[in-house]
Design a protein around this motif. Structure first.
Motif, mmCIF file in Angstrom:
data_model
loop_
_atom_site.group_PDB
_atom_site.id
_atom_site.type_symbol
_atom_site.label_atom_id
_atom_site.label_comp_id
_atom_site.label_asym_id
_atom_site.label_seq_id
_atom_site.Cartn_x
_atom_site.Cartn_y
_atom_site.Cartn_z
ATOM 1 N N GLY A 17 8.161 14.270 -1.567
ATOM 2 C CA GLY A 17 7.942 14.905 -0.269
ATOM 3 C C GLY A 17 6.552 15.465 -0.069
ATOM 4 N N THR A 18 5.568 14.915 -0.773
ATOM 5 C CA THR A 18 4.202 15.439 -0.647
ATOM 6 C C THR A 18 3.484 14.945 0.609
ATOM 7 O OG1 THR A 18 3.367 13.667 -2.061
ATOM 8 C CG2 THR A 18 3.911 15.753 -3.137
ATOM 9 N N LEU A 34 3.695 5.440 -6.112
ATOM 10 C CA LEU A 34 3.379 5.451 -7.547
ATOM 11 C C LEU A 34 2.219 6.392 -7.872
ATOM 12 C CD1 LEU A 34 3.701 1.627 -8.283
ATOM 13 C CD2 LEU A 34 5.376 3.427 -8.772
ATOM 14 N N ASP A 35 1.191 6.406 -7.016
ATOM 15 C CA ASP A 35 0.003 7.217 -7.269
ATOM 16 C C ASP A 35 0.179 8.695 -6.963
ATOM 17 O OD1 ASP A 35 -1.484 5.099 -8.146
ATOM 18 O OD2 ASP A 35 -2.729 4.935 -6.350
ATOM 19 N N HIS A 36 0.855 9.005 -5.883
ATOM 20 C CA HIS A 36 0.896 10.386 -5.397
ATOM 21 C C HIS A 36 2.223 11.098 -5.628
ATOM 22 C CE1 HIS A 36 -2.992 9.715 -3.603
ATOM 23 N NE2 HIS A 36 -2.522 8.667 -2.951
ATOM 24 N N ALA A 37 3.327 10.409 -5.413
ATOM 25 C CA ALA A 37 4.633 11.068 -5.514
ATOM 26 C C ALA A 37 5.062 11.235 -6.964
ATOM 27 C CB ALA A 37 5.688 10.278 -4.745
ATOM 28 N N GLY A 72 -8.142 7.466 1.150
ATOM 29 C CA GLY A 72 -7.720 7.743 2.513
ATOM 30 C C GLY A 72 -7.616 6.540 3.422
ATOM 31 N N TYR A 73 -7.774 5.356 2.863
ATOM 32 C CA TYR A 73 -7.735 4.154 3.688
ATOM 33 C C TYR A 73 -6.322 3.603 3.876
ATOM 34 C CZ TYR A 73 -12.785 3.980 3.349
ATOM 35 O OH TYR A 73 -14.111 4.292 3.441
ATOM 36 N N GLY A 74 -5.418 3.888 2.952
ATOM 37 C CA GLY A 74 -4.093 3.267 2.955
ATOM 38 C C GLY A 74 -3.314 3.473 4.233
ATOM 39 N N LEU A 75 -3.068 4.718 4.611
ATOM 40 C CA LEU A 75 -2.289 4.982 5.815
ATOM 41 C C LEU A 75 -3.022 4.516 7.065
ATOM 42 C CD1 LEU A 75 -0.754 8.393 4.819
ATOM 43 C CD2 LEU A 75 0.539 6.375 5.532
ATOM 44 N N GLU A 108 0.838 -1.205 0.000
ATOM 45 C CA GLU A 108 0.000 0.000 0.000
ATOM 46 C C GLU A 108 0.874 1.257 0.000
ATOM 47 O OE1 GLU A 108 -3.034 2.501 -0.323
ATOM 48 O OE2 GLU A 108 -3.222 0.321 -0.493
ATOM 49 N N ALA A 109 1.922 1.263 0.813
ATOM 50 C CA ALA A 109 2.819 2.420 0.857
ATOM 51 C C ALA A 109 3.528 2.609 -0.488
ATOM 52 C CB ALA A 109 3.837 2.264 1.981
ATOM 53 N N ALA A 110 3.963 1.511 -1.103
ATOM 54 C CA ALA A 110 4.618 1.594 -2.417
ATOM 55 C C ALA A 110 3.637 2.084 -3.475
ATOM 56 C CB ALA A 110 5.195 0.234 -2.800
#
Length: 132
Positions: free
Chosen positions: A82-83, A55-58, A101-104, A49-51
């Motif tokens: 760094g977002t 890919l999705d946000h950074a 918003g579920y990932g973290l 999920e973090a990876a």
């Protein structure tokens, strides 16, 4: 894979488009750790999920660093963008019906420790799972 000055095993993996391969290489690294089946599955899911967030946000290069100690395993998922700057992100569940918003939040539910740091070099999510 190498050992660092403290004697634990460490490996570094690039985060690219093939998360299946990243999960498999993570599973291979974790094999010697004394994690329960559920712990291992949760830890791999949290790392994935973090990876995926990288890919999705950074949208910049990312790296996964795994460390294996006698009593715990640690994953540091970093990106150069760094977002992700809120160290408390994911502390509360997303609104009912939310599409994101579920990932973290899930990472915080599945791991023993989650730490978010950011600075000029980017953002890092540090996940810790204690061994049985």
């Amino acid at each position: 894979m190498a050992d660092d000055a403290h004697g634990e095993a460490v490996t570094s993996l690039p985060i690219g488009g093939n998360l299946s391969e990243l999960r498999e290489r993570t599973r291979d690294f974790l094999t010697p750790a004394k994690l329960g089946e559920r712990q291992e599955a949760n830890f791999i899911l949290a790392i994935s999920e973090a990876a995926n967030n990288v890919l999705d946000h950074a949208r910049t290069p990312g790296v996964l660093v795994l460390r294996r100690y006698a009593d715990r395993v640690v994953a540091e998922i970093s990106d150069e963008a760094g977002t992700l700057t809120d160290p408390r992100a994911g502390m509360t569940a997303p609104e009912v019906g939310s599409r994101r918003g579920y990932g973290l939040w899930l990472m915080r539910q599945m791991c023993d420790e989650v730490e978010i740091t950011s600075g000029p070099a980017g953002s890092t999510v540090r996940l810790v799972m204690r061994c049985d």
